[in-house]
Design a protein around this motif. Structure first.
Motif, PDB file in Angstrom:
ATOM      1  N   ARG A   1     -25.288 -22.399  -3.052  1.00  0.00           N
ATOM      2  CA  ARG A   1     -25.486 -23.775  -3.322  1.00  0.00           C
ATOM      3  C   ARG A   1     -26.365 -24.609  -2.418  1.00  0.00           C
ATOM      4  NH1 ARG A   1     -20.409 -28.037  -4.899  1.00  0.00           N
ATOM      5  NH2 ARG A   1     -21.775 -29.701  -5.492  1.00  0.00           N
ATOM      6  N   GLY A   2     -27.177 -25.487  -3.195  1.00  0.00           N
ATOM      7  CA  GLY A   2     -28.226 -26.046  -2.334  1.00  0.00           C
ATOM      8  C   GLY A   2     -29.502 -25.229  -2.181  1.00  0.00           C
ATOM      9  N   ASP A   3     -29.416 -24.004  -2.339  1.00  0.00           N
ATOM     10  CA  ASP A   3     -30.681 -23.078  -2.160  1.00  0.00           C
ATOM     11  C   ASP A   3     -31.718 -23.409  -3.375  1.00  0.00           C
ATOM     12  OD1 ASP A   3     -29.944 -22.168   0.183  1.00  0.00           O
ATOM     13  OD2 ASP A   3     -29.031 -20.272  -0.716  1.00  0.00           O
ATOM     14  N   THR A   4     -32.736 -22.706  -3.430  1.00  0.00           N
ATOM     15  CA  THR A   4     -33.915 -22.943  -4.321  1.00  0.00           C
ATOM     16  C   THR A   4     -34.035 -21.603  -4.624  1.00  0.00           C
ATOM     17  OG1 THR A   4     -34.706 -24.741  -3.365  1.00  0.00           O
ATOM     18  CG2 THR A   4     -36.077 -23.891  -5.111  1.00  0.00           C
TER      19      THR A   4
ATOM     20  N   PHE B   1     -48.250 -22.398  -2.781  1.00  0.00           N
ATOM     21  CA  PHE B   1     -48.226 -23.784  -2.405  1.00  0.00           C
ATOM     22  C   PHE B   1     -46.754 -24.136  -2.880  1.00  0.00           C
ATOM     23  CE2 PHE B   1     -47.876 -28.288  -3.740  1.00  0.00           C
ATOM     24  CZ  PHE B   1     -48.202 -28.790  -2.367  1.00  0.00           C
ATOM     25  N   ILE B   2     -46.310 -23.874  -4.144  1.00  0.00           N
ATOM     26  CA  ILE B   2     -45.162 -24.319  -4.743  1.00  0.00           C
ATOM     27  C   ILE B   2     -43.850 -23.544  -4.089  1.00  0.00           C
ATOM     28  CG2 ILE B   2     -43.650 -24.482  -6.797  1.00  0.00           C
ATOM     29  CD1 ILE B   2     -46.408 -24.962  -8.356  1.00  0.00           C
ATOM     30  N   VAL B   3     -44.088 -22.386  -3.740  1.00  0.00           N
ATOM     31  CA  VAL B   3     -42.901 -21.806  -3.267  1.00  0.00           C
ATOM     32  C   VAL B   3     -42.758 -21.919  -1.998  1.00  0.00           C
ATOM     33  CG1 VAL B   3     -42.144 -19.102  -2.646  1.00  0.00           C
ATOM     34  CG2 VAL B   3     -43.124 -19.563  -4.972  1.00  0.00           C
ATOM     35  N   LYS B   4     -43.698 -22.489  -1.066  1.00  0.00           N
ATOM     36  CA  LYS B   4     -43.790 -22.864   0.065  1.00  0.00           C
ATOM     37  C   LYS B   4     -43.012 -24.535   0.220  1.00  0.00           C
ATOM     38  CE  LYS B   4     -46.251 -23.088   4.549  1.00  0.00           C
ATOM     39  NZ  LYS B   4     -47.490 -22.696   5.072  1.00  0.00           N
TER      40      LYS B   4
ATOM     41  N   LEU C   1     -38.829 -17.638   2.274  1.00  0.00           N
ATOM     42  CA  LEU C   1     -38.704 -16.551   1.082  1.00  0.00           C
ATOM     43  C   LEU C   1     -38.171 -15.284   1.524  1.00  0.00           C
ATOM     44  CD1 LEU C   1     -39.286 -15.938  -1.779  1.00  0.00           C
ATOM     45  CD2 LEU C   1     -41.420 -14.984  -0.975  1.00  0.00           C
ATOM     46  N   GLU C   2     -37.187 -14.940   1.130  1.00  0.00           N
ATOM     47  CA  GLU C   2     -36.243 -13.802   1.785  1.00  0.00           C
ATOM     48  C   GLU C   2     -36.247 -12.669   0.694  1.00  0.00           C
ATOM     49  OE1 GLU C   2     -32.160 -14.960   2.477  1.00  0.00           O
ATOM     50  OE2 GLU C   2     -32.792 -16.325   4.197  1.00  0.00           O
ATOM     51  N   ARG C   3     -36.233 -12.897  -0.567  1.00  0.00           N
ATOM     52  CA  ARG C   3     -36.367 -11.902  -1.340  1.00  0.00           C
ATOM     53  C   ARG C   3     -37.019 -12.212  -2.785  1.00  0.00           C
ATOM     54  NH1 ARG C   3     -32.043  -8.331   0.193  1.00  0.00           N
ATOM     55  NH2 ARG C   3     -30.534  -9.186   1.382  1.00  0.00           N
TER      56      ARG C   3
END
Length: 617
Positions: free
Chosen positions: A64-67, A106-109, A137-139
Motif C-alpha cells: 500500500r502506498g507504492d507505485t 522520466f515518468i518512472v523516475k 525501481l526494484e523489479r
C-alpha cells in the motif's frame, strides 16, 4: 451549472472489482484475436488472473502506498495489472508503447515506481538500464517471454507465485491514490495527474446515472486505457456494468474488427470518427448520382427528426429508402449492432457527428480532461444537443471565467471564457508540481481547464478552443486554430494540418498531403503528375488544395481562413514526436521541424506583393 448527486454507486475501484467479479462471473469480459479467432475471457477467469497477480506482486514487495508503472498497449494483462495494483492499495502509472524512451525514464523516475511492467522483450531491453538511473525501481515484470535474473520476472511466474501465496484485496481509503496519469506534454515535460479512488469511482458512478449500459453491451476497444478517457469510460465503466470489450488488433484494423466483434457501442476520439466518416463518404461518392441525392435528402430528414421537427412525406420516403439501400449496409460494416457512440478528448466536427447520427448511430459527445477523471460534461439520453459537449455530469459544476478573454461576448450574447470545473472528479493535484498546482486551482477548489467556451441558457457547454493555442494576428484579431484544422482534415486529400499565424498578418497552413488520394484524383482526371517531391509543388495539385481549403473554410470568418499553405509528405506522428500519445498536435515540435517552411510562406507572399507593386509603378 450542475447537479447534486447524493451517494455514488461506487466509492473505490476495488468496490467495482469485487461487485463485478461476483455478479457477472460467467459473462464474457475481454476478447482477443489469436490465430484468426476471437477468444473470450470471462469475468471469473479475469478475477482469477487478478488474484494471482496481486499475490505475486505482494511477493515482490509491492504494498500500500507504492507505485507500479506499466508500458503496454491495451491487453488483458494491462487490466490485470491495474486491478491487482488497486487491490494492494498501490498507484498505477500507465504509459504508451509508442512513447519515447526518455519519456518512460522520466515518468518512472518522477513517480518513484517500485515495479515496472513491460509488454515486450524489445521494451525490456530499453528499460533494463533504468535500474542504474532510477533508485526506486526494484523489479521489472515482462508480459511476454522469460525473466532473467533476480530483478526481472516473467508475468506467468509472478501469477504462479501469487496462486501459491494468495493475498486478498484490501479496502483502500477513498482518498488513496489509484492512478498517476501523466499528461501528454504538448508544451513541456509530462505532468503526473494524481487521481484518487473516489475521483475515478465518482466518474464511473455518474456514467451509471446517465447511460443505460447493460451486460449485453459490447465495445471494440482501441482507445488506449493509458489515456484517462479510455480507462474510465471504457475499461472501468463497462467492467462495472458487466459488459464486454473486444480488444482491437490495431488502429489500422478497426473497420475489420468492428465487423467481427459486432459492438453495440463505440468509445472513441474524433480522429477515429473522422476516419470512419471518410471511409463511408468515399463509398457513397462512388455510388450513382441518384443514390447520392437520396442520401443528402435522407440526412436532412434525419436532422429534422433530431431537432424534433417532422420531415415532409418525400423526405421521409427518402430516409426510408436510404436506410434500406445505404445506411443499413454501413451499419452492417460496423457489425450491424452499433447503437451509440461516445466521443471525447477533443471536439468532434458537427458534420461528422450529424452524419454518424444520421445513419442511425446516436452520438453522445462529452468533455473533460485527465485532471477531471476525465468526464466533466456529457450529452446523454436525458438531454442531447449536437455541437455541444453536453451538460455537467451529476455532482459536477462548470462555470465560465471571463477574465482570460476580457469579458468577450459572442454573437449570441453569451460570454466566452475559461471553463472552471468543480466536483468529486477534480484531481488531487500534479505530482511534485506545487507551482503549477497554484496556477490551476482556484481559491475555492475549482480546476482551471485552460479551455475556452460558453454555456447556453439550457446549461449545455460549448468548447471554442484552448487558451494556450489561441494567438493574435497583427491586426489584433484572435484566432483559435483547432476548429479550422479539424474541418480541413475532413478533406480526403488532407492527412494532417497545422494552422499558424501568431503575430503575423494572416494565417498559413502546413498540410500533410494524402498522396494516395491525390494520385487517385489525378488518374481520374487524366492528369500525369511528376514524381517525388515535385508533385507537392505542381500547380494543378496546389489548385486542388486551394479549392479544398476554400470549401472547408466556409463557416469561418475571413481573418480565420488560410491565405497560403505548404504541402509536405511527412506526417505528424507519435514516433517523430509531433503528436502526443493521445494524438494531440505538438505545435512546438512541428515548428522546430518546419519553422523554415512557414517562414518561406510569409517571405514568398511578401515578395509577390513587392513584385506586384513594382509592376504597377
Amino acid at each position: 451549472m450542475g447537479e447534486h448527486v447524493e451517494q455514488p454507486a461506487f466509492e473505490t475501484l476495488v468496490d467495482i472489482y469485487r461487485r463485478s467479479i461476483d455478479k457477472f462471473a460467467d459473462r464474457e469480459l475481454f476478447g482477443t484475436k489469436r490465430a484468426g479467432r476471437w477468444q473470450w475471457t470471462t469475468y471469473r477467469e479475469f478475477g482469477a488472473m487478478v488474484d494471482g497477480f496481486r499475490g505475486g506482486l505482494a511477493g515482490l514487495g509491492l504494498t500500500r502506498g507504492d507505485t507500479i508503472a506499466i508500458i503496454s498497449d491495451n491487453r488483458v494483462e494491462w487490466a490485470v495489472t491495474a486491478y491487482a495494483a488497486f487491490g494492494l492499495g498501490a498507484a498505477l502509472v500507465p504509459m504508451y508503447e509508442a512513447q519515447l524512451e526518455k519519456d518512460w525514464e522520466f515518468i518512472v523516475k518522477d513517480c518513484g515506481a517500485k515495479v515496472l511492467v513491460v509488454a515486450k522483450r524489445a521494451i525490456l531491453e530499453k528499460a533494463k538500464g533504468f535500474f542504474d538511473t532510477i533508485a526506486s525501481l526494484e523489479r521489472i515484470v515482462v508480459l511476454e517471454g522469460d525473466g532473467d535474473g533476480d530483478r526481472i520476472h516473467a508475468y506467468a511466474d509472478v501469477i504462479a507465485a501469487g496462486n501459491a501465496n494468495p493475498v486478498p484485496p484490501i479496502q483502500p481509503d477513498v482518498k488513496d491514490v489509484a492512478c498517476l496519469i501523466y499528461t501528454s506534454g504538448t508544451t513541456g515535460v509530462p505532468k503526473g495527474v494524481i487521481l484518487s479512488h473516489s475521483n475515478i469511482a465518482s466518474n464511473v458512478s455518474a456514467v451509471h446515472t446517465l447511460f443505460p449500459v447493460s451486460p449485453d453491451d459490447r465495445s471494440l476497444s482501441f482507445l488506449p486505457w493509458a489515456h484517462s478517457f479510455g480507462q474510465t469510460v471504457e475499461l472501468h465503466t463497462l467492467f462495472s456494468n458487466g459488459a464486454s470489450m473486444g480488444i482491437a488488433e490495431s488502429v489500422s484494423t478497426i473497420l475489420d474488427n468492428l465487423g467481427e466483434v459486432r459492438p453495440t457501442l463505440l468509445i472513441s476520439v474524433p480522429r477515429i470518427f473522422n476516419r470512419l466518416y471518410m471511409a463511408v463518404q468515399k463509398q457513397i461518392s462512388e455510388k450513382p448520382g441518384v443514390v447520392q441525392t437520396v442520401v443528402r435528402v435522407a440526412l436532412r430528414a434525419a436532422g429534422k427528426q433530431r431537432e424534433g421537427q417532422k420531415p415532409s412525406l418525400g423526405e421521409g420516403l427518402m430516409l426510408s429508402l436510404a436506410n434500406r439501400l445505404v445506411f443499413s449496409k454501413v451499419r452492417e460494416r460496423f457489425g450491424g449492432r452499433l447503437k451509440y457512440a461516445f466521443s471525447g478528448a477533443a471536439a468532434i466536427s458537427r458534420d461528422v457527428a450529424e452524419f454518424i447520427d444520421g445513419i442511425g448511430v446516436t452520438v453522445y459527445e462529452g468533455y473533460g480532461l485527465t485532471e477531471t477523471s476525465p468526464i466533466a460534461t456529457a450529452n446523454s439520453p436525458a438531454g442531447r444537443r449536437i455541437g455541444s459537449v453536453g451538460r455537467p455530469i451529476p455532482g459536477c459544476r462548470v462555470v465560465v471565467d471571463t477574465t482570460s478573454t476580457g469579458g468577450k461576448k459572442l454573437e449570441s450574447g453569451r460570454e466566452e471564457g475559461e471553463l472552471i470545473v468543480y466536483g468529486p472528479n477534480v484531481m488531487q493535484g500534479y505530482h511534485n508540481r506545487p507551482d503549477e498546482n497554484a496556477q490551476v486551482f482556484t481559491s475555492d477548489g475549482g480546476f482551471r481547464t485552460g479551455d475556452m467556451g460558453y454555456i447556453d441558457r439550457d446549461g449545455y457547454v460549448y468548447i471554442t478552443g484552448r487558451i494556450k493555442e489561441q494567438y493574435k494576428l497583427e491586426n489584433g484579431k484572435y484566432v483559435v486554430p483547432t476548429p479550422l484544422e479539424e474541418e480541413l482534415k475532413l478533406s480526403p486529400f488532407v492527412t494532417n494540418v497545422m494552422v499558424y499565424g501568431d503575430n503575423r498578418p494572416y494565417n498559413v497552413a502546413l498540410i500533410v498531403a494524402n498522396l494516395n488520394a491525390v494520385k487517385t484524383w489525378a488518374d481520374k482526371e487524366g492528369i500525369a503528375l511528376p514524381g517525388g517531391q515535385a508533385v507537392l509543388e505542381d500547380a494543378r495539385v496546389r489548385a486542388l488544395f486551394e479549392k479544398e481549403i476554400q470549401e472547408h473554410s466556409d463557416g469561418f470568418k475571413g481573418f480565420e481562413s488560410v491565405q497560403d499553405f505548404a504541402l509536405i509528405d511527412t506526417d505528424f506522428t507519435t514516433e517523430n514526436g509531433m503528436l502526443t500519445p493521445s494524438l494531440k498536435l505538438k505545435r512546438r515540435a512541428v515548428m522546430d521541424q518546419f519553422g523554415t517552411v512557414i517562414e518561406r510562406l510569409y517571405k514568398r507572399r511578401a515578395e509577390r506583393k513587392k513584385g506586384a507593386a513594382a509592376s504597377a509603378n
